[in-house]
Design an enzyme around this catalytic site. Sequence first.
Site, PDB file in Angstrom:
ATOM      1  N   GLY A   1       1.070  -0.744  -0.245  1.00 21.26           N
ATOM      2  CA  GLY A   1       0.040  -0.164  -0.043  1.00 21.26           C
ATOM      3  C   GLY A   1       1.099   1.028   0.187  1.00 21.26           C
TER       4      GLY A   1
ATOM      5  NE  ARG B   1      -6.201   7.961   6.866  1.00 24.69           N
ATOM      6  CZ  ARG B   1      -6.940   6.949   8.198  1.00 24.69           C
ATOM      7  NH1 ARG B   1      -7.468   5.974   7.608  1.00 24.69           N
ATOM      8  NH2 ARG B   1      -7.041   7.814   9.344  1.00 24.69           N
TER       9      ARG B   1
ATOM     10  CD  GLU C   1     -15.489  -5.877   4.418  1.00 30.82           C
ATOM     11  OE1 GLU C   1     -15.306  -4.640   4.966  1.00 30.82           O
ATOM     12  OE2 GLU C   1     -14.923  -6.391   4.930  1.00 30.82           O
TER      13      GLU C   1
ATOM     14  CG  ASN D   1      41.223   7.581  36.909  1.00 32.44           C
ATOM     15  OD1 ASN D   1      40.056   7.665  37.315  1.00 32.44           O
ATOM     16  ND2 ASN D   1      41.260   8.844  36.635  1.00 32.44           N
TER      17      ASN D   1
ATOM     18  CB  ALA E   1      38.823  16.321  32.917  1.00 28.80           C
TER      19      ALA E   1
ATOM     20  CE1 TYR F   1      37.809   9.489   8.307  1.00 29.31           C
ATOM     21  CE2 TYR F   1      37.054  11.427   9.236  1.00 29.31           C
ATOM     22  CZ  TYR F   1      37.292  10.932   8.181  1.00 29.31           C
ATOM     23  OH  TYR F   1      36.829  11.045   7.239  1.00 29.31           O
TER      24      TYR F   1
ATOM     25  NE  ARG G   1      52.872  19.710  30.662  1.00 32.37           N
ATOM     26  CZ  ARG G   1      52.123  18.857  32.302  1.00 32.37           C
ATOM     27  NH1 ARG G   1      50.790  18.516  31.799  1.00 32.37           N
ATOM     28  NH2 ARG G   1      52.257  19.514  33.608  1.00 32.37           N
TER      29      ARG G   1
END
Length: 452
Positions: free
Chosen positions: A11, A15, A156, A361, A364, A371, A424
């Site tokens: 179908g 609707r 019906e 651990n 943060a 990538y 760093r």
Amino acid sequence: MPVAVVILAAGQGSRMKSDLPKVLHKVAHAPLLVHAMRAAQSIEADRIVVVTGHGGAAVAAAATDYAEDTVIVTQDEQLGTAHAVQQARDALADFDGDVVVLYGDTPFIREETLQDMLSARQSGAGIVVLGFEAAAPGRYGRLVLDQSGGLARIVEAKDASAEELAITLCNSGVICADRSTMFDLIEAVGNDNESEEYYLTDLVGLARDRDLSCAAITCPEAETMGVNSRVDLAAAEATFQAAVRLEALENGATLSAPETVHFAYDTYIGRDVVIEQNVVFGPEVTVESGAHIRAFSHLEGCHVSEAAVIGPYARLRPGAEIGGGAKVGNFVEVKSALVGTGAKINHLSYVGDAEIGADANIGAGTITCNYDGVFKHKTVIGARAFIGSNTALVAPVTIGEDAMTGSGSVVTQDAGDGDLAIARAKQVNKTGLALRVMNKLRAAKAAQLKDK
């Protein structure tokens, strides 16, 4: 007795007001068609045939993506339900058993209901029809029973008498018969009706004319819910979620605010799992017993082991494997990564294409730079390693067991077991330079304003 299932999915669904075929609209992250296919699988159907039409290529692709051995047939012209089932005749020519007809836009038919229909077949009924007691029968076809409780005919609504309109037992459209019986009867179906279509409901009258017994099996009305519009789709989603939440609670999970938790069609939740508010599960998620999913987390394609804690505000993407007792905290994203037993990623980190050892651990702000613009690369962090806050791990890279990285490091080389990696620049303080620069800038701004 072998069972085949024919799913009608041809179908257009006008609707829905959508370019997407109706049966591909989703409930609980799965197309309506997949829900019908899962119903077929629940009774261990030996063969599943999907009848496509509108958007046939997309419907066929969705069906075979879910189950490769699905048989696809096409209804080029939509000439009614009997005509649709007829398209499956050749696909079932070598099949000897019962055929159940389901609908791609009716997602909630239960295994128990289908088993009841098959049992009625094995008890001697030539045709078995699924009915339901409708709260508002309206335009549904009515199932008229004979004095012995057998199914006499389907009427019906537009053709029903006042007495027949008072019947509340209505037709769902789901039907079951032996393969040869079903297709022999379909051959006799005519289209002498207002729509000039071939209706599957005519099988009952044709079967009675041949002295075949017909039976009606009933189920709750909600189980036969059809989806024809966006309103129906929203109602179907709400129905599914309510049922799955109840099932989770009854199976021993705690949901702090059930109405805010959204499950996928295949979510697995173990016992003693705690799920807080506003958690969303995408497809292919397993949460083992004793895990805790905290508020506002999103999980898809992942596995959470016993006693792990996820969130709040965590995102687990496909391929995330979280070990027992591990913690993935607030605003942490994990993708295609194994997080070992007892490991902690508590704050503001991205871990992708990685392997995190037991009891490591992750500080943060840690990022696995996985990538390079073309390829994905893997980061390996050993057991008990400590990754300092704001570390960028440029994959491929390995941090050994019991190793550490200094906060703020950009790590591009492997660190051995027990090593401390610091990457760093050396800090240099320029005495008074900040104040001199700011005074110069303020003077320039004042001169600019004076010129205006």
